[in-house]
Write an enzyme that holds these catalytic residues in place. Structure first.
Site, PDB file in Angstrom:
ATOM      1  N   SER A  86      57.543  41.430  48.577  1.00  0.00           N
ATOM      2  CA  SER A  86      56.309  40.854  48.060  1.00  0.00           C
ATOM      3  C   SER A  86      55.691  39.917  49.096  1.00  0.00           C
ATOM      4  O   SER A  86      55.420  40.329  50.215  1.00  0.00           O
ATOM      5  CB  SER A  86      56.576  40.153  46.722  1.00  0.00           C
ATOM      6  N   HIS A 190      51.662  42.529  41.229  1.00  0.00           N
ATOM      7  CA  HIS A 190      51.881  43.911  41.658  1.00  0.00           C
ATOM      8  C   HIS A 190      51.550  44.917  40.547  1.00  0.00           C
ATOM      9  O   HIS A 190      52.223  45.937  40.385  1.00  0.00           O
ATOM     10  CB  HIS A 190      53.310  44.110  42.177  1.00  0.00           C
TER      11      HIS A 190
END
Length: 308
Positions: A86, A190
């Site tokens: 991430s 996400h």
């Protein structure tokens, strides 16, 4: 073969930066970064409580700064590959030579603010699922309207969606899942809920000076090795609204013969996954400067193996 990895949001804990600032020049370096992005990283890394550093706009630049500070202790370290989970991908982009430190911190500051703004639109969140078969778990999540936002491998998937969808998941776990653990994050990262942040980051990315990676950069979009700096940045932008496929990154590590994995500060999460998913691979997490001697020994051993 050594791979250097950087953790994502949720790895931060109150005061975790404190011992690192005692290293020569570290406090001055972090103070300069703080001034550059108008965020007091020293305060947030040393004195702020858990709620303060859970704020997406704070946590993300704090994590990147911590990873860069720890990596700097190795000088001209040249791992065989780099990757990040991430927001850790931005740390990895600096370690690969794609972005300079100040530009990367400015970009991650914009990323955190944009994602926090997107998260404020509706009540959303994330939860980790432990156990179960990947395909069955993903299908079950889709049936509840949730997204498998992180497919981490080693029996761990993170679901993301609205508060109502996550409540339904708690009452209806997929077959084989032992536990559903709510995560202390501010939104459904996400996923499509982050789409508004993509446009903001595209505008910011257009201002960056970008270079091609000097070491292989492994993308958590699909585990691919990306050789173009422009493509790395494009993926950094799009990835805020796309699932993290850390499982595919680990498949790439294995396919390329990785023998050791070193996780920069605040290490622990990715090392734990690797211990289960990559048996036989040496792992070490940089939690405090006390881990540096062991980390240097690991680097020396596996860099020598690369050279041989």
């Amino acid at each position: 073969m050594l791979v250097l990895v950087a953790p994502g949001q949720g790895a931060q804990t109150p005061g975790f930066l404190t011992p690192w600032l005692d290293l020569p020049g570290a406090a001055d370096r972090v103070k300069a970064w703080s001034d550059a992005i108008d965020l007091d990283l020293v305060h947030y890394g040393t004195k702020a409580d858990a709620d303060e550093i859970r704020d997406t706009a704070v946590a993300q630049p704090l994590l990147v700064a911590a990873g860069l500070l720890a990596a700097a202790e190795f000088g001209e370290l040249s791992p065989a590959a780099v990757a990040g989970h991430s927001v850790g991908e931005i740390t990895a982009a600096v370690l690969a030579g794609v972005l300079d430190e100040v530009s990367a911190l400015g970009f991650v500051r914009a990323r955190g603010l944009a994602m926090a703004e997107a998260a404020a639109v509706s009540e959303t969140g994330m939860a980790a699922l432990l156990g179960g078969e990947t395909e069955q778990v993903v299908a079950h999540l889709e049936g509840l309207g949730l997204t498998a936002a992180n497919v981490n491998g080693a029996g761990q998937i993170v679901a993301a969606g609205t508060a109502g969808q996550l409540a339904a998941l708690a009452e209806d776990k997929p077959q084989g899942v032992r536990r559903v653990v709510p995560l202390k994050v501010a939104g459904a990262f996400h996923t499509h809920h982050m789409a508004p942040a993509v446009a903001a980051l595209q505008a910011r990315a257009a201002q960056l000076t970008v270079a091609d990676p000097v070491v292989p950069y492994i993308s958590n979009k699909d585990g691919a090795v990306v050789s173009s700096g422009a493509e790395v940045v494009a993926r950094l932008v799009g990835q805020v609204a796309n699932p993290v496929r850390w499982d595919l990154c680990m498949e790439t590590f294995a396919a390329h013969g990785v023998t050791a994995l070193l996780e920069v500060c605040p290490g622990g999460t990715l090392t734990g996954i690797a211990k289960r998913a990559l048996p036989g691979v040496a792992t070490l997490a940089l939690k405090t400067p006390e881990n540096l001697d062991a980390a240097r020994a690991l680097v020396a051993e596996h860099s020598a193996a690369d050279a041989a």
